[in-house]
Design a protein around this motif. Structure first.
Motif, PDB file in Angstrom:
ATOM      1  N   ALA A   1       2.039  -7.364  -3.410  1.00 58.35           N
ATOM      2  CA  ALA A   1       1.598  -8.280  -2.362  1.00 58.35           C
ATOM      3  C   ALA A   1       0.613  -7.527  -1.475  1.00 58.35           C
ATOM      4  O   ALA A   1       0.774  -6.332  -1.231  1.00 58.35           O
ATOM      5  N   VAL A   2      -0.401  -8.230  -0.996  1.00 55.14           N
ATOM      6  CA  VAL A   2      -1.401  -7.642  -0.120  1.00 55.14           C
ATOM      7  C   VAL A   2      -1.281  -8.301   1.246  1.00 55.14           C
ATOM      8  O   VAL A   2      -1.262  -9.523   1.350  1.00 55.14           O
ATOM      9  N   VAL A   3      -1.176  -7.462   2.281  1.00 57.77           N
ATOM     10  CA  VAL A   3      -1.092  -7.957   3.649  1.00 57.77           C
ATOM     11  C   VAL A   3      -2.293  -7.419   4.409  1.00 57.77           C
ATOM     12  O   VAL A   3      -2.552  -6.218   4.400  1.00 57.77           O
ATOM     13  N   GLN A   4      -3.036  -8.317   5.037  1.00 56.76           N
ATOM     14  CA  GLN A   4      -4.193  -7.896   5.830  1.00 56.76           C
ATOM     15  C   GLN A   4      -3.713  -7.389   7.183  1.00 56.76           C
ATOM     16  O   GLN A   4      -2.996  -8.083   7.890  1.00 56.76           O
ATOM     17  N   SER A   5      -4.094  -6.174   7.519  1.00 59.89           N
ATOM     18  CA  SER A   5      -3.755  -5.597   8.814  1.00 59.89           C
ATOM     19  C   SER A   5      -5.055  -5.214   9.518  1.00 59.89           C
ATOM     20  O   SER A   5      -6.118  -5.199   8.887  1.00 59.89           O
ATOM     21  N   PRO A   6      -5.002  -4.893  10.795  1.00 65.63           N
ATOM     22  CA  PRO A   6      -6.225  -4.488  11.505  1.00 65.63           C
ATOM     23  C   PRO A   6      -6.906  -3.261  10.877  1.00 65.63           C
ATOM     24  O   PRO A   6      -8.117  -3.116  10.962  1.00 65.63           O
ATOM     25  N   GLU A   7      -6.111  -2.395  10.236  1.00 69.81           N
ATOM     26  CA  GLU A   7      -6.686  -1.206   9.596  1.00 69.81           C
ATOM     27  C   GLU A   7      -7.218  -1.495   8.201  1.00 69.81           C
ATOM     28  O   GLU A   7      -7.799  -0.628   7.575  1.00 69.81           O
ATOM     29  N   GLY A   8      -6.980  -2.679   7.691  1.00 68.21           N
ATOM     30  CA  GLY A   8      -7.402  -3.050   6.343  1.00 68.21           C
ATOM     31  C   GLY A   8      -6.222  -3.527   5.527  1.00 68.21           C
ATOM     32  O   GLY A   8      -5.096  -3.608   6.024  1.00 68.21           O
ATOM     33  N   PRO A   9      -6.442  -3.825   4.259  1.00 69.86           N
ATOM     34  CA  PRO A   9      -5.355  -4.349   3.431  1.00 69.86           C
ATOM     35  C   PRO A   9      -4.278  -3.295   3.170  1.00 69.86           C
ATOM     36  O   PRO A   9      -4.571  -2.117   2.984  1.00 69.86           O
ATOM     37  N   VAL A  10      -3.018  -3.745   3.179  1.00 67.27           N
ATOM     38  CA  VAL A  10      -1.875  -2.896   2.869  1.00 67.27           C
ATOM     39  C   VAL A  10      -1.204  -3.490   1.634  1.00 67.27           C
ATOM     40  O   VAL A  10      -0.915  -4.685   1.596  1.00 67.27           O
ATOM     41  N   TYR A  11      -0.971  -2.654   0.647  1.00 65.88           N
ATOM     42  CA  TYR A  11      -0.389  -3.111  -0.607  1.00 65.88           C
ATOM     43  C   TYR A  11       1.093  -2.759  -0.647  1.00 65.88           C
ATOM     44  O   TYR A  11       1.484  -1.628  -0.390  1.00 65.88           O
ATOM     45  N   TRP A  12       1.911  -3.753  -0.975  1.00 66.36           N
ATOM     46  CA  TRP A  12       3.353  -3.583  -1.074  1.00 66.36           C
ATOM     47  C   TRP A  12       3.799  -3.956  -2.482  1.00 66.36           C
ATOM     48  O   TRP A  12       3.331  -4.937  -3.051  1.00 66.36           O
ATOM     49  N   SER A  13       4.741  -3.218  -3.009  1.00 63.53           N
ATOM     50  CA  SER A  13       5.327  -3.520  -4.305  1.00 63.53           C
ATOM     51  C   SER A  13       6.792  -3.879  -4.082  1.00 63.53           C
ATOM     52  O   SER A  13       7.496  -3.208  -3.325  1.00 63.53           O
ATOM     53  N   ILE A  14       7.255  -4.927  -4.736  1.00 64.38           N
ATOM     54  CA  ILE A  14       8.645  -5.362  -4.585  1.00 64.38           C
ATOM     55  C   ILE A  14       9.514  -4.539  -5.532  1.00 64.38           C
ATOM     56  O   ILE A  14       9.323  -4.563  -6.742  1.00 64.38           O
ATOM     57  N   VAL A  15      10.459  -3.799  -4.964  1.00 62.66           N
ATOM     58  CA  VAL A  15      11.317  -2.900  -5.732  1.00 62.66           C
ATOM     59  C   VAL A  15      12.625  -3.594  -6.111  1.00 62.66           C
ATOM     60  O   VAL A  15      13.105  -3.435  -7.230  1.00 62.66           O
ATOM     61  N   ALA A  16      13.210  -4.356  -5.193  1.00 57.11           N
ATOM     62  CA  ALA A  16      14.489  -5.012  -5.480  1.00 57.11           C
ATOM     63  C   ALA A  16      14.618  -6.291  -4.651  1.00 57.11           C
ATOM     64  O   ALA A  16      14.071  -6.402  -3.568  1.00 57.11           O
ATOM     65  N   ILE A  17      15.346  -7.249  -5.241  1.00 61.13           N
ATOM     66  CA  ILE A  17      15.643  -8.526  -4.580  1.00 61.13           C
ATOM     67  C   ILE A  17      17.131  -8.789  -4.735  1.00 61.13           C
ATOM     68  O   ILE A  17      17.675  -8.653  -5.836  1.00 61.13           O
ATOM     69  N   SER A  18      17.786  -9.154  -3.623  1.00 66.11           N
ATOM     70  CA  SER A  18      19.196  -9.472  -3.688  1.00 66.11           C
ATOM     71  C   SER A  18      19.494 -10.589  -2.687  1.00 66.11           C
ATOM     72  O   SER A  18      18.838 -10.704  -1.665  1.00 66.11           O
ATOM     73  N   TYR A  19      20.478 -11.399  -3.029  1.00 72.41           N
ATOM     74  CA  TYR A  19      20.898 -12.448  -2.086  1.00 72.41           C
ATOM     75  C   TYR A  19      22.295 -12.160  -1.545  1.00 72.41           C
ATOM     76  O   TYR A  19      22.922 -12.999  -0.938  1.00 72.41           O
TER      77      TYR A  19
END
Length: 168
Positions: free
Chosen positions: A146-164
């Motif tokens: 996932a890419v999130v736009q921040s004031p410093e530029g784009p930040v890339y995040w990878s999803i490692v785990a999902i739990s409910y």
């Protein structure tokens, strides 16, 4: 008179059962515990005579207005909220209520639960579903980016785990 501020945009109308219980407990605390105490203080302060110079009276009345305003807001908000107490049909994707572990490009990991805007608290790892990060990861699976736009530029995040299920 204060500076005009336009009304805040309403957040999403979803909340977890725990979040609803917290808001209801706040209403109870304000209305049944704090308000009677402040009312008694104001009543006693009013007996002392000149109210224009009576700090207990002035600040007590102000606190009563704050309590009434907050209780009114919470009651209206609780009426319009939708409590989400069931799991989504596809638990391998990020949806409301999910506990998500994310990793950025530097290898740093963070752990958040996706919750409604009325209950978010980053100190408790609760991320509002209306936040840019939550919007970027909604509907994604493990190993998706996932890419999130921040004031410093784009930040890339990878999803490692999902739990409910809440972690211990």
């Amino acid at each position: 008179m204060g500076r005009y501020r336009p009304p805040r945009a309403r957040g999403s109308a979803y909340i977890t059962p725990e979040g609803e219980a917290t808001l209801r407990a706040e209403v109870h605390q304000l209305w049944k515990v704090e308000r009677p105490t402040v009312t008694a203080t104001v009543h006693e302060a009013a007996k002392n005579g000149d109210r224009s110079e009576n700090g207990d009276y002035i600040y007590g009345k102000r606190r009563l207005r704050e309590i009434d305003s907050r209780v009114r807001f919470l009651n209206k908000r609780l009426e319009e909220l939708d409590v989400v107490d069931r799991l989504p049909s596809s638990t391998d994707k990020v949806y409301f209520g999910a506990w998500v572990t994310l990793e950025n490009e530097a290898g740093e990991t963070v752990h958040y639960r996706i919750v409604g805007p009325d209950e978010f608290d980053l100190r408790q790892q609760k991320l509002s579903m209306d936040s840019p990060l939550a919007k970027a990861i909604m509907g994604k699976r493990v190993d998706d980016e996932a890419v999130v736009q921040s004031p410093e530029g784009p930040v890339y995040w990878s999803i490692v785990a999902i739990s409910y299920v809440a972690p211990d």
